[in-house]
Design an enzyme around this catalytic site. Structure first.
Site, PDB file in Angstrom:
ATOM      1  N   GLU A  99      54.680  35.633  25.107  1.00 23.76           N
ATOM      2  CA  GLU A  99      54.671  37.217  25.391  1.00 23.76           C
ATOM      3  C   GLU A  99      55.757  38.354  24.713  1.00 23.76           C
ATOM      4  O   GLU A  99      55.478  39.165  23.998  1.00 23.76           O
ATOM      5  CB  GLU A  99      54.613  37.654  27.220  1.00 23.76           C
ATOM      6  N   GLU A 104      50.394  29.763  31.949  1.00 28.70           N
ATOM      7  CA  GLU A 104      50.266  30.044  34.037  1.00 28.70           C
ATOM      8  C   GLU A 104      49.371  29.961  34.561  1.00 28.70           C
ATOM      9  O   GLU A 104      49.656  29.245  35.748  1.00 28.70           O
ATOM     10  CB  GLU A 104      50.385  31.960  33.762  1.00 28.70           C
ATOM     11  N   ALA A 151      45.948  34.991  27.468  1.00 28.64           N
ATOM     12  CA  ALA A 151      45.259  36.451  28.534  1.00 28.64           C
ATOM     13  C   ALA A 151      44.895  36.634  27.241  1.00 28.64           C
ATOM     14  O   ALA A 151      44.863  36.818  25.957  1.00 28.64           O
ATOM     15  CB  ALA A 151      46.109  37.698  28.597  1.00 28.64           C
ATOM     16  N   GLY A 173      48.794  33.088  29.434  1.00 29.16           N
ATOM     17  CA  GLY A 173      48.578  32.632  30.387  1.00 29.16           C
ATOM     18  C   GLY A 173      47.975  31.801  31.061  1.00 29.16           C
ATOM     19  O   GLY A 173      47.386  31.601  32.093  1.00 29.16           O
TER      20      GLY A 173
END
Ligand code: COA
Length: 260
Positions: free
Chosen positions: A135, A115, A66, A112
Site C-alpha cells: 500500500e 489482509e 483491494a 487486501g
C-alpha cells in the site's frame, strides 16, 4: 445461493469459498467483499460446515489486493469509510467466526489479499505464493487490519520492514516468519488443507469455537484473555460434547461428537 464474483461449494463438512475474478487476479471490489460476507455467514450457520477454506481461482493469485480502480478517486471521508466497512463486513467478521477458517494461499496475496489471509484462523501456502502489503507504494497504508495483524503474526520489526518497503516475500520466507503454517506445491495445496480440516473435524466443534473466542481475546483492547479463557473453559462443561469427549476417553473409545 448464486454469486457473481465467488464460488461456494460444500462437501464432507468443508465449505470451500473461491474468489473468482482471475482476470483481475481476484482483486477485492465492493461486490466481492459483500458476496464473501454472505458466503462466510451462510457457511458458518448452515449446521453442516465444520471448516471453511478460502482460496483464489486460477494458478496465479489468491487475491492481488483491494480493487485499486474502485478507490483511486476517493477523498478522506470515503477512504475512511472504505476501510471501516470492509473491516466490519469481511476482515473482523472472518476472524471472529466460530467455524475454523483456513486460507489456502495459492499465489499472490497482496494488500487486501494478505489482509484477508491474515484474518483467517491460519494459512497454508503453495510454493509459488508471494505475500506483501504494497500500500505505501500507492500512497496509502493497509486499511483492512494489516497494520494490526501483520505484527501479531510476524513481529513488529518484520511488519515495519514489509510495510515500509512495500516488498513481497516468497512462501519460504513467509514460513520462516510464521505468516503461513505450511508450504506445499500448488497441486497439493487444497488436499493438504482438506487433510488438516479432517483432523479438525474429529474434534468438538463447540470446544473449537470456544477456543477461537479465547485465542482472539488476547488481541482485543480492554479484554483480559485469561478471563475469557476461564469463561469459555467453564462453558464447555455444559455441553454434550464435553460429556461425550470425557466419557469416550474413560471408556477407551473414540469420541463421536453430536453433530459430526
Ligand atoms: N486492483 C485492481 N486490478 C488489479 C489489481 C488490484 N489490486 N491487481 C491486479 N489487477 C488487474 C490488473 O490491472 C490487470 O488488469 P487488466 O488486464 O485489465 O489490465 C490484471 O489484474 C492482471 O494484472 P497484471 O498487473 O497485468 O499482472 P502481472 O502479472 O503483470 O502483475 C501483480 C501481477 C500482482 C504484481 C500486479 O498485478 C500488481 O502489482 N497488482 C497490484 C498489487 C497491489 O498493489 N495491491 C494492493 C492494493 S491496495
Amino acid at each position: 445461493m448464486n454469486y457473481n464474483n465467488i464460488l461456494s461449494n460444500y462437501s464432507n463438512g468443508i465449505t470451500t469459498i473461491t474468489i473468482n475474478r482471475p482476470k483481475k487476479l481476484n482483486a477485492l471490489n465492493k461486490d466481492t467483499i459483500s458476496e464473501l460476507h454472505k458466503a462466510f455467514d451462510e457457511a458458518n450457520n448452515d449446521g453442516d460446515t465444520k471448516v471453511i477454506l478460502i482460496t483464489g481461482s486460477g494458478e496465479k493469485a489468491f487475491v492481488a489486493g483491494a480493487d485499486i480502480s474502485e478507490f483511486s478517486h476517493f477523498n478522506i471521508e470515503e477512504g475512511g469509510k472504505l476501510a471501516a466497512q470492509g473491516q466490519a463486513l469481511l476482515f473482523d467478521f472472518v476472524e471472529k467466526l466460530s467455524t475454523p477458517v483456513i486460507a489456502a494461499v495459492n499465489g499472490f496475496a497482496l494488500g487486501g489479499g494478505l489482509e484477508l489471509a491474515m484474518a483467517c484462523h491460519f494459512r497454508v501456502a503453495s510454493s509459488n505464493a508471494k505475500m506483501g502489503l504494497p500500500e505505501t507504494s500507492l500512497g496509502v497504508i493497509p486499511g483492512y487490519g494489516g497494520t494490526q495483524r501483520l505484527p501479531q503474526l510476524v513481529g513488529k520489526g518484520r511488519a515495519m520492514e514489509m510495510v515500509m518497503t512495500a516488498g513481497m516475500i516468497d512462501a519460504s520466507q513467509a514460513l520462516i516468519f510464521g505468516l503461513v503454517n505450511h508450504v506445499v506445491e500448488q497441486i497439493d495445496l487444497i488436499p493438504l488443507c482438506e487433510k488438516i480440516a479432517s483432523k479438525i473435524m474429529k474434534n468438538s466443534s463447540v470446544a473449537i469455537s470456544e477456543a477461537i473466542r479465547a485465542i482472539n481475546a488476547n488481541y482485543e483492547d480492554g479484554i483480559n484473555g485469561y478471563d475469557v479463557e476461564i469463561e469459555s473453559f467453564g462453558n464447555c462443561f455444559g455441553t454434550e460434547d464435553f460429556v461425550e469427549g470425557t466419557t469416550a476417553f474413560l471408556e477407551k473409545r473414540k469420541a463421536d461428537f453430536p453433530g459430526q
